[in-house]
Design a protein around this motif. Structure first.
Motif, PDB file in Angstrom:
ATOM      1  N   UNK A 141     -52.191 -57.877  57.388  1.00 15.07           N
ATOM      2  CA  UNK A 141     -52.781 -58.842  56.469  1.00 15.07           C
ATOM      3  C   UNK A 141     -51.877 -58.988  55.276  1.00 15.07           C
ATOM      4  N   UNK A 142     -51.927 -60.100  54.551  1.00 14.24           N
ATOM      5  CA  UNK A 142     -51.149 -60.275  53.340  1.00 14.24           C
ATOM      6  C   UNK A 142     -51.514 -59.217  52.326  1.00 14.24           C
ATOM      7  N   UNK A 143     -50.558 -59.003  51.372  1.00 10.76           N
ATOM      8  CA  UNK A 143     -50.799 -57.951  50.384  1.00 10.76           C
ATOM      9  C   UNK A 143     -51.993 -58.263  49.514  1.00 10.76           C
ATOM     10  N   UNK A 144     -52.246 -59.526  49.268  1.00 12.00           N
ATOM     11  CA  UNK A 144     -53.397 -59.858  48.431  1.00 12.00           C
ATOM     12  C   UNK A 144     -54.077 -61.085  49.002  1.00 12.00           C
ATOM     13  N   UNK A 145     -55.391 -61.135  48.874  1.00  7.53           N
ATOM     14  CA  UNK A 145     -56.146 -62.287  49.361  1.00  7.53           C
ATOM     15  C   UNK A 145     -56.788 -62.980  48.184  1.00  7.53           C
ATOM     16  N   UNK A 194     -33.437 -66.235  61.839  1.00  6.63           N
ATOM     17  CA  UNK A 194     -34.207 -66.193  63.087  1.00  6.63           C
ATOM     18  C   UNK A 194     -35.339 -65.187  63.036  1.00  6.63           C
ATOM     19  N   UNK A 195     -36.401 -65.459  63.807  1.00  3.09           N
ATOM     20  CA  UNK A 195     -37.573 -64.587  63.825  1.00  3.09           C
ATOM     21  C   UNK A 195     -37.321 -63.284  64.566  1.00  3.09           C
ATOM     22  N   UNK A 227     -40.093 -63.965  54.771  1.00  3.40           N
ATOM     23  CA  UNK A 227     -39.921 -64.318  56.176  1.00  3.40           C
ATOM     24  C   UNK A 227     -41.234 -64.141  56.927  1.00  3.40           C
ATOM     25  N   UNK A 228     -41.630 -65.114  57.760  1.00  2.00           N
ATOM     26  CA  UNK A 228     -42.901 -65.004  58.484  1.00  2.00           C
ATOM     27  C   UNK A 228     -43.011 -63.747  59.341  1.00  2.00           C
ATOM     28  N   UNK A 229     -41.876 -63.265  59.843  1.00  2.00           N
ATOM     29  CA  UNK A 229     -41.887 -62.062  60.673  1.00  2.00           C
ATOM     30  C   UNK A 229     -41.728 -60.795  59.850  1.00  2.00           C
ATOM     31  N   UNK A 230     -41.647 -60.899  58.512  1.00  2.00           N
ATOM     32  CA  UNK A 230     -41.502 -59.731  57.656  1.00  2.00           C
ATOM     33  C   UNK A 230     -40.261 -58.923  57.961  1.00  2.00           C
TER      34      UNK A 230
END
Length: 349
Positions: free
Chosen positions: A19-23, A131-132, A161-164
């Motif tokens: 999950x993201x670090x903060x919501x 690249x992912x 990056x979406x893939x972290x």
């Protein structure tokens, strides 16, 4: 105390989506909105009491939110204690280069993030050009008297990056002879800037970062800011060709002004065994206070990747091809720097 386990490097590439670090908290006027928001927090509250409190009017929503926050802090404390236990008992993993993923994610990145987000207010563009999966070589300009740009680049890749993905930086020899810095650099995933280590990392599918200007880049005078220095003999191009990975040019604006270098005490640098000893408007005149960087506004832009997989095996030994590709990467970074400087409103905003 047990020793840290050394694992094969490939194992570090498996990541689970988190999950993201903060919501973001949203406020609603109806019971359905409040229930949905609270139900989206797994493991924090039992759904039935929350629903009853919101719909039945028993416990105020503020009280439920306080309980949610207390549960969140309880889990953070429990997670922190578990982390400390693993560090004390040695139940953590490092790869063959000394990279400690858990320490980097939970401690080192958290220490750098306030400077990245609040102090330099880094804006990232073109992150989709990385690249992912699979290896990639990021080539960036180098500046700033002290190599803070490399650290901010590492946070930029990991957090955007979406893939972290994690950036494995190639560092100069000096980094690995300094006490404390040596150990921290290894833990953060940095390794010696040599072709063998870089190629191994790239073949293992890692994102590797290199700044070919080296000390010529970070140690140049303020009057030559944003003018790229020589990129060496193109060793990074040869490494990318051997590994068959794309080269991603990267331009960093904002780092040049954090320590405006107006002089260089060369004699003192030779005595201390360092490439240069910077003199800035604040250092050494203000002592330790002069070492505080100026709060400039940064922009990091990743350019279109340059593919290398179409070349034959012997291409890595072709000096003319090395020269052409090196010049192509350098020109793309320089052109983007000029473009970003024209678009910039102010050094600090």
């Amino acid at each position: 105390m047990a020793d840290a386990k050394v694992i094969p490097f490939d194992d570090d590439r498996s990541r689970s989506g988190g999950a993201p670090r903060s919501a973001r908290r949203r406020s609603g006027t109806g019971p359905a909105v409040g229930t949905a928001a609270l139900s989206a927090l797994p493991g924090q509250l039992d759904a039935a009491p929350v629903q009853e409190a919101v719909q039945g009017g028993g416990e105020p929503v503020e009280g439920v939110q306080d309980e949610v926050r207390r549960g969140s802090w309880d889990r953070r404390i429990a997670g922190g204690l578990a982390f400390l236990r693993r560090r004390v008992t040695g139940e953590y993993e490092v790869d063959e280069f000394g990279y400690d993923k858990e320490l980097t994610d939970q401690v080192l990145m958290s220490m750098l993030r306030p400077m990245y987000e609040k102090y330099f207010r880094v804006e990232v563009r073109g992150i989709e050009n990385i690249p992912s999966d699979g290896g990639a070589l990021i080539v960036a300009n180098h500046s700033g008297t002290l190599p803070l740009d490399g650290l901010m680049l590492q946070v930029a890749v990991h957090d955007n990056h979406p893939a972290g993905r994690h950036l494995r930086l190639l560092a100069a020899d000096l980094v690995f002879v300094l006490p404390v810095v040596n150990e921290l650099a290894r833990k953060a995933g940095h390794t010696l800037a040599c072709a063998e280590d870089a190629e191994r990392l790239l073949r293992q599918g890692e994102v590797v970062g290199v700044m070919p200007e080296g000390f010529k880049g970070i140690g140049k005078p303020f009057g030559e800011r944003y003018k790229l220095q020589r990129f060496g003999r193109g060793g990074f191009v040869s490494t990318a060709l051997r590994a068959g990975v794309p080269i991603v040019p990267c331009s960093i604006v904002g780092a040049e002004e954090i320590y405006p270098m107006i002089g260089n005490a060369k004699t003192l640098a030779r005595v201390l065994g360092v490439p240069y000893f910077p003199i800035t408007p604040t250092f050494p005149w203000l002592g330790p206070l002069g070492a505080v960087p100026l709060p400039t506004k940064w922009t990091i832009q990743f350019g279109e990747p340059i593919p290398t997989e179409g070349y034959p095996v012997e291409a890595a030994e072709d000096p003319m091809l090395m020269f052409n590709l090196t010049d192509q990467v350098r020109e793309q970074i320089q052109h983007t720097l000029y473009k970003l400087l024209v678009q910039r409103r102010s050094v600090f905003f």
